[in-house]
Design an enzyme around this catalytic site. Structure first.
Site, PDB file in Angstrom:
ATOM      1  N   GLU A 121       5.196 -25.216 -21.703  1.00  0.00           N
ATOM      2  CA  GLU A 121       4.811 -23.913 -21.153  1.00  0.00           C
ATOM      3  C   GLU A 121       4.886 -22.821 -22.230  1.00  0.00           C
ATOM      4  OE1 GLU A 121       7.803 -24.028 -17.977  1.00  0.00           O
ATOM      5  OE2 GLU A 121       8.719 -22.269 -18.881  1.00  0.00           O
ATOM      6  N   HIS A 157       6.229 -20.335 -14.048  1.00  0.00           N
ATOM      7  CA  HIS A 157       7.685 -20.220 -14.190  1.00  0.00           C
ATOM      8  C   HIS A 157       8.198 -18.895 -13.609  1.00  0.00           C
ATOM      9  CE1 HIS A 157      11.340 -21.584 -16.792  1.00  0.00           C
ATOM     10  NE2 HIS A 157      11.732 -21.004 -15.665  1.00  0.00           N
ATOM     11  N   ASP A 166       6.598 -25.362 -11.076  1.00  0.00           N
ATOM     12  CA  ASP A 166       6.865 -24.014 -11.586  1.00  0.00           C
ATOM     13  C   ASP A 166       7.099 -24.043 -13.093  1.00  0.00           C
ATOM     14  OD1 ASP A 166       7.453 -21.214 -11.374  1.00  0.00           O
ATOM     15  OD2 ASP A 166       9.605 -21.660 -11.454  1.00  0.00           O
ATOM     16  N   ARG A 201      13.195 -27.698 -15.101  1.00  0.00           N
ATOM     17  CA  ARG A 201      12.635 -27.487 -16.432  1.00  0.00           C
ATOM     18  C   ARG A 201      11.519 -28.494 -16.618  1.00  0.00           C
ATOM     19  NH1 ARG A 201      14.635 -23.155 -16.602  1.00  0.00           N
ATOM     20  NH2 ARG A 201      16.239 -22.390 -18.020  1.00  0.00           N
ATOM     21  N   SER A 255      23.012 -36.667  -7.858  1.00  0.00           N
ATOM     22  CA  SER A 255      23.579 -35.833  -8.925  1.00  0.00           C
ATOM     23  C   SER A 255      24.408 -36.771  -9.780  1.00  0.00           C
ATOM     24  CB  SER A 255      24.510 -34.759  -8.343  1.00  0.00           C
ATOM     25  OG  SER A 255      23.764 -33.773  -7.701  1.00  0.00           O
ATOM     26  N   LEU A 272      22.177 -31.697  -6.970  1.00  0.00           N
ATOM     27  CA  LEU A 272      22.718 -30.886  -5.866  1.00  0.00           C
ATOM     28  C   LEU A 272      23.808 -29.948  -6.408  1.00  0.00           C
ATOM     29  CD1 LEU A 272      22.377 -30.557  -2.747  1.00  0.00           C
ATOM     30  CD2 LEU A 272      24.443 -31.963  -2.528  1.00  0.00           C
ATOM     31  N   GLY A 273      23.356 -28.943  -7.150  1.00  0.00           N
ATOM     32  CA  GLY A 273      24.271 -27.932  -7.687  1.00  0.00           C
ATOM     33  C   GLY A 273      24.137 -26.646  -6.883  1.00  0.00           C
ATOM     34  N   ARG A 274      24.320 -25.509  -7.579  1.00  0.00           N
ATOM     35  CA  ARG A 274      24.282 -24.206  -6.885  1.00  0.00           C
ATOM     36  C   ARG A 274      22.933 -23.982  -6.194  1.00  0.00           C
ATOM     37  NH1 ARG A 274      27.244 -22.761 -12.015  1.00  0.00           N
ATOM     38  NH2 ARG A 274      25.186 -23.203 -12.878  1.00  0.00           N
ATOM     39  N   SER A 320      27.528 -36.684  -9.958  1.00  0.00           N
ATOM     40  CA  SER A 320      28.671 -37.047  -9.110  1.00  0.00           C
ATOM     41  C   SER A 320      28.308 -36.896  -7.638  1.00  0.00           C
ATOM     42  CB  SER A 320      29.847 -36.130  -9.443  1.00  0.00           C
ATOM     43  OG  SER A 320      29.458 -34.784  -9.260  1.00  0.00           O
TER      44      SER A 320
HETATM   45  P1  NDP Z   1      24.175 -26.398 -11.466  1.00  0.00           P
HETATM   46  O1  NDP Z   1      24.864 -26.713 -12.748  1.00  0.00           O
HETATM   47  O2  NDP Z   1      24.926 -25.713 -10.385  1.00  0.00           O
HETATM   48  O3  NDP Z   1      23.547 -27.732 -10.833  1.00  0.00           O
HETATM   49  C1  NDP Z   1      22.933 -28.699 -11.605  1.00  0.00           C
HETATM   50  C2  NDP Z   1      22.903 -30.014 -10.852  1.00  0.00           C
HETATM   51  O4  NDP Z   1      22.228 -30.978 -11.660  1.00  0.00           O
HETATM   52  C3  NDP Z   1      24.289 -30.587 -10.564  1.00  0.00           C
HETATM   53  O5  NDP Z   1      24.274 -31.128  -9.282  1.00  0.00           O
HETATM   54  C4  NDP Z   1      24.432 -31.698 -11.602  1.00  0.00           C
HETATM   55  O6  NDP Z   1      25.227 -32.767 -11.168  1.00  0.00           O
HETATM   56  C5  NDP Z   1      23.008 -32.166 -11.718  1.00  0.00           C
HETATM   57  N1  NDP Z   1      22.796 -32.875 -12.977  1.00  0.00           N
HETATM   58  C6  NDP Z   1      23.058 -32.463 -14.228  1.00  0.00           C
HETATM   59  N2  NDP Z   1      22.760 -33.416 -15.120  1.00  0.00           N
HETATM   60  C7  NDP Z   1      22.306 -34.461 -14.402  1.00  0.00           C
HETATM   61  C8  NDP Z   1      21.860 -35.763 -14.744  1.00  0.00           C
HETATM   62  N3  NDP Z   1      21.812 -36.163 -16.007  1.00  0.00           N
HETATM   63  N4  NDP Z   1      21.484 -36.590 -13.743  1.00  0.00           N
HETATM   64  C9  NDP Z   1      21.531 -36.181 -12.457  1.00  0.00           C
HETATM   65  N5  NDP Z   1      21.949 -34.969 -12.068  1.00  0.00           N
HETATM   66  C10 NDP Z   1      22.329 -34.124 -13.031  1.00  0.00           C
HETATM   67  O7  NDP Z   1      22.910 -25.551 -11.905  1.00  0.00           O
HETATM   68  P2  NDP Z   1      22.028 -24.518 -11.036  1.00  0.00           P
HETATM   69  O8  NDP Z   1      21.778 -25.099  -9.691  1.00  0.00           O
HETATM   70  O9  NDP Z   1      22.601 -23.171 -11.135  1.00  0.00           O
HETATM   71  O10 NDP Z   1      20.666 -24.515 -11.898  1.00  0.00           O
HETATM   72  C11 NDP Z   1      19.980 -25.718 -12.130  1.00  0.00           C
HETATM   73  C12 NDP Z   1      18.834 -25.506 -13.087  1.00  0.00           C
HETATM   74  O11 NDP Z   1      17.752 -24.879 -12.436  1.00  0.00           O
HETATM   75  C13 NDP Z   1      19.087 -24.607 -14.295  1.00  0.00           C
HETATM   76  O12 NDP Z   1      19.843 -25.238 -15.298  1.00  0.00           O
HETATM   77  C14 NDP Z   1      17.667 -24.309 -14.736  1.00  0.00           C
HETATM   78  O13 NDP Z   1      17.205 -25.296 -15.627  1.00  0.00           O
HETATM   79  C15 NDP Z   1      16.862 -24.390 -13.423  1.00  0.00           C
HETATM   80  N6  NDP Z   1      16.377 -23.073 -13.039  1.00  0.00           N
HETATM   81  C16 NDP Z   1      15.025 -22.862 -12.940  1.00  0.00           C
HETATM   82  C17 NDP Z   1      14.530 -21.623 -12.597  1.00  0.00           C
HETATM   83  C18 NDP Z   1      13.069 -21.376 -12.492  1.00  0.00           C
HETATM   84  O14 NDP Z   1      12.643 -20.253 -12.703  1.00  0.00           O
HETATM   85  N7  NDP Z   1      12.269 -22.364 -12.147  1.00  0.00           N
HETATM   86  C19 NDP Z   1      15.416 -20.473 -12.367  1.00  0.00           C
HETATM   87  C20 NDP Z   1      16.818 -20.819 -12.434  1.00  0.00           C
HETATM   88  C21 NDP Z   1      17.263 -22.073 -12.774  1.00  0.00           C
HETATM   89  P3  NDP Z   1      26.830 -32.686 -11.040  1.00  0.00           P
HETATM   90  O15 NDP Z   1      27.075 -31.662  -9.963  1.00  0.00           O
HETATM   91  O16 NDP Z   1      27.226 -34.029 -10.605  1.00  0.00           O
HETATM   92  O17 NDP Z   1      27.335 -32.249 -12.364  1.00  0.00           O
END
Ligand code: NDP
Length: 315
Positions: A258, A276, A253, A229, A172, A150-152, A174
């Site tokens: 890939e 993708h 996706d 990913r 997530s 649950l990030g951006r 946290s």
């Molecule tokens: P953010 O960093 O805002 O969010 C990532 C989330 O993943 C956070 O909530 C983080 O938790 C959680 N997380 C990280 N590591 C773990 C783990 N080991 N276990 C559980 N949760 C975890 O990133 P964005 O939302 O901006 O982007 C996320 C990803 O989306 C990118 O890194 C990219 O890989 C993918 N993406 C794919 C695209 C596509 O074309 N399909 C396009 C753009 C992005 P916490 O908040 O607690 O740190």
């Protein structure tokens, strides 16, 4: 002029914005990459790359005076961020500007799988409709949906789930200050929901976060959507779970190898595949390109970047 190494393609708009400030060398146009790097690597101060290509090890080793890497994408698992940060190199990426697009891609895949959109399109085109109605599908309304990460982007996915009157669950690293239901592991999250969407970063920390145990917990009515990913999902376990009917379907996706996609996935009617394209619209790619360029121009001006990756924020 500052020497910039370009890894992967850029748009004409990005090139136009950089051409009068940087001497751009295109890695994949070089006839003898190793010889060129040996002769010119020490002149390179800036790299422009993307989430797919990152910075290959031979380039990292051959550029001792590198100061900034600007990546055209938010995911930077193809860049060894801790190693670059230790060298004092700033890494910039493109967060936020693509949140809506990737969240929309989740919605598209979810609808496509649940409502059988792709199969129904083929059915309509083939004339099969003349022999009888298309089978009933499953509604996306009022579902329990689990967001893994649950990030951006995850937050925007949550907003869309609410539009479908759904109940948002998440896991997530946290716990967040939100009204959604938290689960302390991916398996616990999967157990609680009908649809699971992976939207964490890639890289070793999240490799196979969605494994056989998680898929089993999702259950025979469950749907997996992966817009993160390919490495986040154990693809062999996913294929096995789909073949055994342990989950109902998947919308993907991204893939482990890939642009190669396993034949088994291509043959399944309950799977929707995308190449993708999570952020791949003219509008969002333009916004990503503008931010990638702004990061380089800002570094040129005063050594700062607008959107550093967390590992480089202290630099
Ligand atoms: P953010 O960093 O805002 O969010 C990532 C989330 O993943 C956070 O909530 C983080 O938790 C959680 N997380 C990280 N590591 C773990 C783990 N080991 N276990 C559980 N949760 C975890 O990133 P964005 O939302 O901006 O982007 C996320 C990803 O989306 C990118 O890194 C990219 O890989 C993918 N993406 C794919 C695209 C596509 O074309 N399909 C396009 C753009 C992005 P916490 O908040 O607690 O740190």
């Amino acid at each position: 002029m500052t020497d910039l190494l370009q890894i992967g393609g850029i748009t004409p708009r990005m090139e136009a914005a950089l051409a009068d400030r940087f001497d751009i060398h295109v890695l994949f146009d070089l006839e003898d990459r190793q010889a060129w790097l040996a002769e010119n690597g020490d002149r390179i101060e800036a790299i422009l790359t993307n989430g797919h290509h990152g910075v290959p090890e031979d380039v990292a080793l051959a550029t001792p005076n590198l100061k900034v890497v600007s990546s055209y994408g938010v995911g930077y698992d193809a860049i060894d961020a801790p190693a670059f940060a230790a060298r004092g190199i700033k890494i910039a990426h493109t967060p936020d500007v693509l949140n809506d697009e990737v969240a929309d891609t989740f919605v598209a895949l979810w609808l496509a799988v649940s409502r059988g959109i792709v199969v129904a399109d083929r059915f309509a085109r083939s004339g099969a409709w003349e022999d009888g109605a298309f089978p009933l599908t499953r509604s996306v309304q009022k579902r329990r949906v689990g967001i893994l990460g649950l990030g951006r982007i995850g937050e925007e996915i949550a907003n869309r789930i609410k539009c479908f009157r759904g109940d948002v669950h998440y896991h997530s690293r946290s716990r967040k200050d939100v009204d959604y239901t938290y689960h302390d592991s991916p398996a616990a999250l999967a157990e609680a929901v009908e649809v699971l969407v992976a939207i964490t970063p890639g890289g070793p920390e999240t490799e196979h976060l969605v494994n056989a145990e998680v898929l089993k917990a999702l259950g025979p009515e469950g749907i997996l959507i992966n817009v993160s990913r390919g490495s986040v999902v154990d693809e062999a376990a996913l294929i096995a779970a789909l073949q055994a009917g342990e989950i109902a379907g998947a919308g993907l996706d991204v893939f482990a190898e890939e642009p190669k996609i396993p034949q088994a996935l291509k043959e399944m009617e309950n799977v929707v595949l995308l190449p993708h394209v999570g952020s791949a619209t003219h509008e969002t790619r333009a916004a990503m390109g503008d931010l990638t360029v702004r990061n380089l121009l800002s570094w040129l001006k005063d050594g700062s970047v607008e959107t550093p990756v967390p590992e480089c924020r202290h630099l």
